[in-house]
Design a protein around this motif. Structure first.
Motif, mmCIF file in Angstrom:
data_model
loop_
_atom_site.group_PDB
_atom_site.id
_atom_site.type_symbol
_atom_site.label_atom_id
_atom_site.label_comp_id
_atom_site.label_asym_id
_atom_site.label_seq_id
_atom_site.Cartn_x
_atom_site.Cartn_y
_atom_site.Cartn_z
ATOM 1 N N ARG A 272 5.661 56.537 -8.567
ATOM 2 C CA ARG A 272 4.378 55.850 -8.751
ATOM 3 C C ARG A 272 3.539 55.915 -7.485
ATOM 4 O O ARG A 272 2.730 55.021 -7.205
ATOM 5 C CB ARG A 272 4.618 54.402 -9.160
ATOM 6 N N LEU A 273 3.744 56.961 -6.722
ATOM 7 C CA LEU A 273 3.033 57.125 -5.461
ATOM 8 C C LEU A 273 1.517 57.100 -5.656
ATOM 9 O O LEU A 273 0.792 56.409 -4.938
ATOM 10 C CB LEU A 273 3.466 58.444 -4.811
ATOM 11 N N GLN A 274 1.030 57.875 -6.629
ATOM 12 C CA GLN A 274 -0.409 57.921 -6.845
ATOM 13 C C GLN A 274 -0.944 56.548 -7.247
ATOM 14 O O GLN A 274 -1.996 56.111 -6.777
ATOM 15 C CB GLN A 274 -0.746 58.948 -7.928
ATOM 16 N N ALA A 275 -0.200 55.847 -8.099
ATOM 17 C CA ALA A 275 -0.623 54.507 -8.522
ATOM 18 C C ALA A 275 -0.639 53.549 -7.332
ATOM 19 O O ALA A 275 -1.523 52.686 -7.227
ATOM 20 C CB ALA A 275 0.307 53.989 -9.617
ATOM 21 N N ALA A 276 0.327 53.702 -6.416
ATOM 22 C CA ALA A 276 0.363 52.850 -5.222
ATOM 23 C C ALA A 276 -0.847 53.117 -4.333
ATOM 24 O O ALA A 276 -1.473 52.187 -3.807
ATOM 25 C CB ALA A 276 1.654 53.096 -4.451
ATOM 26 N N GLU A 277 -1.208 54.399 -4.178
ATOM 27 C CA GLU A 277 -2.403 54.727 -3.385
ATOM 28 C C GLU A 277 -3.654 54.104 -4.000
ATOM 29 O O GLU A 277 -4.492 53.536 -3.303
ATOM 30 C CB GLU A 277 -2.578 56.250 -3.322
ATOM 31 N N ASP A 278 -3.761 54.217 -5.322
ATOM 32 C CA ASP A 278 -4.940 53.651 -5.998
ATOM 33 C C ASP A 278 -4.979 52.132 -5.849
ATOM 34 O O ASP A 278 -6.049 51.533 -5.689
ATOM 35 C CB ASP A 278 -4.915 54.035 -7.484
ATOM 36 N N ALA A 279 -3.807 51.490 -5.922
ATOM 37 C CA ALA A 279 -3.754 50.028 -5.812
ATOM 38 C C ALA A 279 -4.180 49.566 -4.418
ATOM 39 O O ALA A 279 -4.906 48.575 -4.268
ATOM 40 C CB ALA A 279 -2.338 49.541 -6.124
ATOM 41 N N VAL A 280 -3.737 50.285 -3.394
ATOM 42 C CA VAL A 280 -4.133 49.930 -2.023
ATOM 43 C C VAL A 280 -5.633 50.154 -1.832
ATOM 44 O O VAL A 280 -6.335 49.357 -1.206
ATOM 45 C CB VAL A 280 -3.314 50.745 -1.002
ATOM 46 N N GLN A 281 -6.117 51.244 -2.389
ATOM 47 C CA GLN A 281 -7.560 51.508 -2.334
ATOM 48 C C GLN A 281 -8.336 50.353 -2.971
ATOM 49 O O GLN A 281 -9.315 49.858 -2.420
ATOM 50 C CB GLN A 281 -7.857 52.813 -3.081
ATOM 51 N N ALA A 282 -7.855 49.893 -4.133
ATOM 52 C CA ALA A 282 -8.527 48.801 -4.837
ATOM 53 C C ALA A 282 -8.488 47.511 -4.019
ATOM 54 O O ALA A 282 -9.468 46.754 -3.971
ATOM 55 C CB ALA A 282 -7.881 48.586 -6.202
ATOM 56 N N ALA A 283 -7.354 47.249 -3.364
ATOM 57 C CA ALA A 283 -7.225 46.031 -2.554
ATOM 58 C C ALA A 283 -8.186 46.057 -1.369
ATOM 59 O O ALA A 283 -8.829 45.043 -1.044
ATOM 60 C CB ALA A 283 -5.785 45.880 -2.074
ATOM 61 N N LEU A 284 -8.289 47.211 -0.713
ATOM 62 C CA LEU A 284 -9.205 47.320 0.425
ATOM 63 C C LEU A 284 -10.658 47.158 -0.028
ATOM 64 O O LEU A 284 -11.458 46.495 0.647
ATOM 65 C CB LEU A 284 -9.019 48.667 1.120
ATOM 66 N N GLU A 285 -10.981 47.718 -1.168
ATOM 67 C CA GLU A 285 -12.354 47.570 -1.681
ATOM 68 C C GLU A 285 -12.639 46.117 -2.038
ATOM 69 O O GLU A 285 -13.751 45.618 -1.823
ATOM 70 C CB GLU A 285 -12.548 48.476 -2.902
ATOM 71 N N GLN A 286 -11.619 45.428 -2.579
ATOM 72 C CA GLN A 286 -11.809 44.012 -2.913
ATOM 73 C C GLN A 286 -12.007 43.179 -1.636
ATOM 74 O O GLN A 286 -12.813 42.249 -1.618
ATOM 75 C CB GLN A 286 -10.598 43.505 -3.696
ATOM 76 N N ALA A 287 -11.286 43.544 -0.582
ATOM 77 C CA ALA A 287 -11.464 42.854 0.699
ATOM 78 C C ALA A 287 -12.882 43.058 1.239
ATOM 79 O O ALA A 287 -13.495 42.138 1.784
ATOM 80 C CB ALA A 287 -10.436 43.351 1.703
ATOM 81 N N MET A 288 -13.390 44.268 1.071
ATOM 82 C CA MET A 288 -14.749 44.552 1.557
ATOM 83 C C MET A 288 -15.784 43.691 0.854
ATOM 84 O O MET A 288 -16.810 43.337 1.434
ATOM 85 C CB MET A 288 -15.076 46.031 1.316
ATOM 86 N N VAL A 289 -15.518 43.343 -0.386
ATOM 87 C CA VAL A 289 -16.473 42.531 -1.148
ATOM 88 C C VAL A 289 -16.302 41.041 -0.840
ATOM 89 O O VAL A 289 -17.270 40.320 -0.584
ATOM 90 C CB VAL A 289 -16.298 42.788 -2.664
ATOM 91 N N HIS A 290 -15.054 40.570 -0.836
ATOM 92 C CA HIS A 290 -14.801 39.123 -0.761
ATOM 93 C C HIS A 290 -14.783 38.572 0.662
ATOM 94 O O HIS A 290 -15.250 37.457 0.894
ATOM 95 C CB HIS A 290 -13.481 38.796 -1.460
ATOM 96 N N TRP A 291 -14.230 39.293 1.596
ATOM 97 C CA TRP A 291 -14.096 38.732 2.944
ATOM 98 C C TRP A 291 -15.442 38.463 3.610
ATOM 99 O O TRP A 291 -15.610 37.411 4.246
ATOM 100 C CB TRP A 291 -13.241 39.645 3.816
ATOM 101 N N PRO A 292 -16.412 39.372 3.510
ATOM 102 C CA PRO A 292 -17.706 39.051 4.126
ATOM 103 C C PRO A 292 -18.369 37.820 3.501
ATOM 104 O O PRO A 292 -19.115 37.105 4.163
ATOM 105 C CB PRO A 292 -18.537 40.309 3.876
ATOM 106 N N LEU A 293 -18.108 37.556 2.216
ATOM 107 C CA LEU A 293 -18.733 36.432 1.527
ATOM 108 C C LEU A 293 -18.014 35.119 1.774
ATOM 109 O O LEU A 293 -18.634 34.070 1.984
ATOM 110 C CB LEU A 293 -18.782 36.709 0.014
#
Length: 436
Positions: free
Chosen positions: A54-75
């Protein structure tokens, strides 16, 4: 979706329109830090828990988490435990994805197996054998079903967070070839049903040489970045050195491990002097040698002594690095010995890069005509067809022969191939100097 690398936080934050307030300004360095330091570790943790298939799925999940941080942490501000927050979000994304896949296949019951107590109880045993998650993943990626370049590409892309272009530069390959090799490697691991568990103790030493090579390439990319605005990525050098130091103190360590650590320390001693105040790259001849870290140089000497008689290319490269460290001035450098050592290196590995470095050493030792002959024999080498290194070296040798017009042309040819701004700036300085 497969990406070249996770979107850089600075780009994504700008895209969500939160960069104007104070909160965004404060958390941006934090997000950048986790992008640099935690993405690879998060992928390693998720693969440990859910399997390398599930390597590809793990990469996508980390990508999604970082993108979510970019949205929520500044707010809302950064959470108290950012690493734990990212891990939880990435894990949730991955589980959601697996549930979705399982529902489609009517195998949903398999999803909860990863969280069984048995899996958790096994963690301490794995940790005792190799006490670093990232290092363990490196051994797993060096699966014998993959060839060496595939192993290295996987490690550098997935675990070190390098872009495809950076992996290609390290392996002297073209970007498209690296992409195809990564795709084939993921498919092969999935087809073989490779489990993400440490190999048996008897198998670990067989994978050590590939680990050495991966750490070597990782450090090199940090020491001389092939892309981006920064000529040096100290955090990458520090991580490679940390992992090598961990390995050098492990029972798996060989003399080559100690020699590789000596090589990294000798180079690390000169990092601070490689850039000026404006971020410009300082070549070896221009560096302020008073800024070289004598403590690190002494550590390098001790580790090379510990490594014993030369038995690997890392022994010879570390010796070359220490010869540079010993010279009080560029004119004091023992280039004849360096040329001899590069000739010995070619016996270990007749790589195009070693042949090029040997030619440069021959030039600096006082025989530029012979060096030019050596360099011209490398002209048809595919490894250099997309990189500026060969033309740059040719320019230097032609300068030593006082053939300045041809030297300037060689530097221009190199400039047309150079990608990183700092490399282009160095070449442009050469061209400007010879044009006046």
């Amino acid at each position: 979706m497969q990406n070249d690398r996770p979107a850089r936080p600075t780009d994504a934050a700008a895209s969500v329109g939160t960069g104007s307030d104070g909160a965004s300004h404060c958390v941006q360095p934090l997000i950048e830090h986790f992008f640099r330091h935690e993405s690879a570790n998060l992928i390693a943790q998720l693969c440990t828990r859910f399997g390398i298939a599930r390597l590809q799925a793990a990469e996508d999940a980390v990508q999604a988490a970082l993108e979510q941080a970019m949205v929520h942490w500044p707010l809302k501000g950064a959470p108290d435990k950012p690493a734990a927050w990212l891990h939880q979000v990435a894990r949730r994304h991955l589980i959601d994805q697996l549930r979705h896949d399982a529902m489609a296949e009517r195998k949903r019951h398999l999803l909860v197996e990863d969280t069984t107590q048995d899996a958790l109880d096994d963690d301490w045993q794995v940790h005792a054998r190799l006490p670093d998650n990232l290092l363990r993943m490196m051994f797993v990626c060096c699966h014998p079903a993959l060839d060496r370049r595939a192993q290295l590409a996987l490690i550098l892309k997935i675990l070190c967070g390098f872009s495809v272009s950076e992996v290609a530069a390290g392996l002297l390959m073209q970007d498209e070839a690296v992409k195809k090799r990564l795709q084939r490697s993921r498919l092969r691991l999935r087809t073989l049903g490779v489990e993400l568990s440490l190999p048996a103790d008897d198998d670990l030493p067989m994978r050590l040489d590939a680990i050495h090579h991966a750490l070597y390439l990782m450090f090199n990319e940090g020491y001389s970045a092939s892309s981006g605005d920064d000529p040096v990525r100290e955090d990458v050098c520090e991580e490679a050195t940390r992992l090598c130091h961990l390995l050098a103190n492990h029972r798996l360590a060989t003399p080559a491990t100690s020699a590789l650590l000596a090589l990294m320390l000798a180079h690390a001693a000169r990092i601070e002097s490689r850039t000026g105040e404006a971020g410009a790259t300082h070549l070896l001849a221009d560096q302020d040698r008073r800024r070289w870290d004598q403590g690190l140089i002494e550590q390098a000497r001790r580790w090379l002594l510990h490594a014993g008689l030369p038995s690997s290319r890392y022994h010879l490269e570390a010796t070359i690095a220490l010869i540079h460290c010993q010279a009080a001035h560029i004119d004091d450098t023992d280039w004849a010995s360096i040329a001899t050592l590069y000739a010995q290196l070619l016996a270990f590995n007749a790589s195009p890069l070693y042949r090029l470095n040997h030619a440069i050493a021959v030039c600096e030792a006082g025989d530029p005509a012979r060096a030019l002959t050596c360099i011209d024999t490398l002209g048809a080498e595919p490894a250099f067809s997309h990189y500026h290194l060969l033309n740059s070296a040719r320019g230097r040798v032609l300068e030593r022969l006082d053939r300045h017009i041809e030297a300037c042309a060689a530097y221009r040819a190199a400039l047309s191939l150079a990608k990183a701004p700092h490399a282009r700036a160095v070449l442009q300085r050469h061209i400007d100097r010879l044009s006046h």
